[in-house]
Design an enzyme around this catalytic site. Structure first.
Site, PDB file in Angstrom:
ATOM      1  N   ASP A  69      -4.357   5.234   6.353  1.00 59.87           N
ATOM      2  CA  ASP A  69      -4.875   6.378   7.105  1.00 59.87           C
ATOM      3  C   ASP A  69      -5.772   5.817   8.220  1.00 59.87           C
ATOM      4  O   ASP A  69      -5.275   5.298   9.216  1.00 59.87           O
ATOM      5  CB  ASP A  69      -5.624   7.261   6.086  1.00 59.87           C
ATOM      6  CG  ASP A  69      -6.094   8.592   6.636  1.00 59.87           C
ATOM      7  OD1 ASP A  69      -6.455   8.664   7.816  1.00 59.87           O
ATOM      8  OD2 ASP A  69      -6.124   9.567   5.879  1.00 59.87           O
ATOM      9  N   GLY A 125      -7.429   3.122   8.016  1.00 58.79           N
ATOM     10  CA  GLY A 125      -7.315   1.671   7.939  1.00 58.79           C
ATOM     11  C   GLY A 125      -8.551   1.013   7.336  1.00 58.79           C
ATOM     12  O   GLY A 125      -8.578  -0.205   7.122  1.00 58.79           O
ATOM     13  N   THR A 176      -9.752   1.130   4.288  1.00 54.77           N
ATOM     14  CA  THR A 176      -9.429   0.509   2.998  1.00 54.77           C
ATOM     15  C   THR A 176      -8.660  -0.800   3.202  1.00 54.77           C
ATOM     16  O   THR A 176      -8.978  -1.824   2.601  1.00 54.77           O
ATOM     17  CB  THR A 176      -8.576   1.468   2.144  1.00 54.77           C
ATOM     18  OG1 THR A 176      -9.254   2.717   2.071  1.00 54.77           O
ATOM     19  CG2 THR A 176      -8.337   0.930   0.748  1.00 54.77           C
ATOM     20  N   LEU A 177      -7.665  -0.729   4.075  1.00 50.26           N
ATOM     21  CA  LEU A 177      -6.836  -1.911   4.324  1.00 50.26           C
ATOM     22  C   LEU A 177      -7.671  -3.053   4.884  1.00 50.26           C
ATOM     23  O   LEU A 177      -7.550  -4.201   4.445  1.00 50.26           O
ATOM     24  CB  LEU A 177      -5.720  -1.549   5.304  1.00 50.26           C
ATOM     25  CG  LEU A 177      -4.796  -2.708   5.632  1.00 50.26           C
ATOM     26  CD1 LEU A 177      -3.966  -3.074   4.416  1.00 50.26           C
ATOM     27  CD2 LEU A 177      -3.901  -2.358   6.803  1.00 50.26           C
ATOM     28  N   GLU A 187       0.838  -1.201   0.000  1.00 47.70           N
ATOM     29  CA  GLU A 187       0.000   0.000   0.000  1.00 47.70           C
ATOM     30  C   GLU A 187       0.871   1.248   0.000  1.00 47.70           C
ATOM     31  O   GLU A 187       1.968   1.256   0.565  1.00 47.70           O
ATOM     32  CB  GLU A 187      -0.874   0.017   1.261  1.00 47.70           C
ATOM     33  CG  GLU A 187      -2.271  -0.538   1.065  1.00 47.70           C
ATOM     34  CD  GLU A 187      -3.202   0.398   0.282  1.00 47.70           C
ATOM     35  OE1 GLU A 187      -2.720   1.274  -0.468  1.00 47.70           O
ATOM     36  OE2 GLU A 187      -4.416   0.245   0.444  1.00 47.70           O
ATOM     37  N   ASP A 188       0.358   2.303  -0.595  1.00 44.20           N
ATOM     38  CA  ASP A 188       1.052   3.586  -0.550  1.00 44.20           C
ATOM     39  C   ASP A 188       0.893   4.250   0.818  1.00 44.20           C
ATOM     40  O   ASP A 188       1.840   4.765   1.387  1.00 44.20           O
ATOM     41  CB  ASP A 188       0.525   4.518  -1.654  1.00 44.20           C
ATOM     42  CG  ASP A 188      -0.992   4.607  -1.685  1.00 44.20           C
ATOM     43  OD1 ASP A 188      -1.675   3.860  -0.953  1.00 44.20           O
ATOM     44  OD2 ASP A 188      -1.522   5.431  -2.457  1.00 44.20           O
ATOM     45  N   ASP A 218      -2.313  11.075  -4.796  1.00 36.63           N
ATOM     46  CA  ASP A 218      -2.951  12.157  -5.546  1.00 36.63           C
ATOM     47  C   ASP A 218      -3.844  13.058  -4.712  1.00 36.63           C
ATOM     48  O   ASP A 218      -4.319  12.678  -3.643  1.00 36.63           O
ATOM     49  CB  ASP A 218      -3.837  11.554  -6.639  1.00 36.63           C
ATOM     50  CG  ASP A 218      -5.094  10.898  -6.053  1.00 36.63           C
ATOM     51  OD1 ASP A 218      -4.947   9.980  -5.229  1.00 36.63           O
ATOM     52  OD2 ASP A 218      -6.210  11.338  -6.402  1.00 36.63           O
TER      53      ASP A 218
HETATM   54  P1  IMP Z   1      -8.052   4.823   4.776  1.00 33.99           P
HETATM   55  O1  IMP Z   1      -9.082   3.882   4.245  1.00 33.99           O
HETATM   56  O2  IMP Z   1      -8.633   5.907   5.627  1.00 33.99           O
HETATM   57  O3  IMP Z   1      -6.894   4.133   5.471  1.00 33.99           O
HETATM   58  O4  IMP Z   1      -7.472   5.616   3.548  1.00 33.99           O
HETATM   59  C1  IMP Z   1      -6.736   4.979   2.627  1.00 33.99           C
HETATM   60  C2  IMP Z   1      -6.876   5.524   1.243  1.00 33.99           C
HETATM   61  O5  IMP Z   1      -7.232   6.924   1.211  1.00 33.99           O
HETATM   62  C3  IMP Z   1      -5.523   5.416   0.607  1.00 33.99           C
HETATM   63  O6  IMP Z   1      -5.412   4.202  -0.082  1.00 33.99           O
HETATM   64  C4  IMP Z   1      -5.466   6.631  -0.274  1.00 33.99           C
HETATM   65  O7  IMP Z   1      -6.020   6.314  -1.523  1.00 33.99           O
HETATM   66  C5  IMP Z   1      -6.350   7.641   0.401  1.00 33.99           C
HETATM   67  N1  IMP Z   1      -5.561   8.552   1.249  1.00 33.99           N
HETATM   68  C6  IMP Z   1      -5.520   8.590   2.602  1.00 33.99           C
HETATM   69  N2  IMP Z   1      -4.724   9.564   3.037  1.00 33.99           N
HETATM   70  C7  IMP Z   1      -4.249  10.170   1.922  1.00 33.99           C
HETATM   71  C8  IMP Z   1      -3.362  11.287   1.715  1.00 33.99           C
HETATM   72  O8  IMP Z   1      -2.840  11.914   2.648  1.00 33.99           O
HETATM   73  N3  IMP Z   1      -3.113  11.614   0.424  1.00 33.99           N
HETATM   74  C9  IMP Z   1      -3.655  10.952  -0.628  1.00 33.99           C
HETATM   75  N4  IMP Z   1      -4.483   9.910  -0.480  1.00 33.99           N
HETATM   76  C10 IMP Z   1      -4.778   9.520   0.790  1.00 33.99           C
HETATM   77 MG    MG Z   2      -4.482   3.773  -2.117  1.00 31.55          MG
END
Ligand code: IMP
Ligand code: MG
Length: 181
Positions: free
Chosen positions: A109, A111, A113-114, A105-106, A165
């Site tokens: 945040d 979590g 999505t993960l 993963e890039d 992005d």
């Molecule tokens: P999560 O589901 O909150 O962990 O967010 C994960 C997804 O949100 C990542 O895979 C990114 O696509 C996007 N994302 C979260 N934080 C950032 C950021 O700071 N910059 C760009 N994309 C982000």
């Molecule tokens: Mg992503």
């Protein structure tokens, strides 16, 4: 002077430079090479598109044991779907059963999505799932899934560049910039 860029309506300042990114990628590669090279199960890397493409490209060149790689994407819905709904993983056409799946993963945040990805990957009955992320917003993380390999912990602030992005822009920046407040 601080390096600043503008994307659409927002200004970002340089936060993680090329040398820091290279050092983080090297460190992850070394740990993966050490931990995964002599396993009896086959290792398959799984890059999560779109954001991870640059990280995956740099990291994978530094992996020195026999392994495969594939890419997955979470289907995105426009319009009616609210956020937080389960998005289906598309692109799995490899057999993951009894393999060591290494998710790349890039950024992690909240979590959300993960967690979504891991739940869906478990259906393929891999021997183990290891999680790698280049960037980790540790203060924002709300889930229990263990992140096995973290490149750089960052504050809870929006970043762009090196594949990440802002509304689709900024992925081509070679360094990582954070939103100025
Ligand atoms: P999560 O589901 O909150 O962990 O967010 C994960 C997804 O949100 C990542 O895979 C990114 O696509 C996007 N994302 C979260 N934080 C950032 C950021 O700071 N910059 C760009 N994309 C982000
Ligand atoms: Mg992503």
């Amino acid at each position: 002077m601080e390096k600043k860029i503008t994307i659409l309506d927002k200004t970002f300042s340089l936060s993680i430079n090329n040398d820091q990114i290279t050092a983080a990628v090297d460190s992850i590669a070394q740990r993966l090479n050490r931990d995964l090279k002599d396993l009896k199960e086959e290792v398959i890397f799984v890059g999560i598109l779109n954001g991870s493409f640059m990280f995956v490209s740099d990291l994978f060149k530094k992996i020195n044991f026999l392994c495969r790689i594939t890419f997955l994407k979470l289907a995105s819905y426009s319009g009616t779907q609210s956020t937080g709904t389960i998005k289906s993983l598309i692109g799995i056409n490899e057999n993951l059963k009894n393999k060591i799946v290494v998710v790349l993963e890039d950024i992690v945040d909240s979590g959300e999505t993960l967690e979504n990805i891991v739940y869906q990957l478990r259906n393929f009955e891999p021997a183990a799932i290891k999680i790698v992320t280049l960037l980790f917003k540790s203060e924002a993380y709300k889930k229990d899934i263990k992140i096995d390999y973290v490149g750089i912990k960052i504050p809870n602030n929006f970043v762009v560049g090196y594949g990440l992005d802002y509304n689709g822009y900024g992925r081509n920046l070679t360094e990582i910039y954070s939103l100025t407040k």
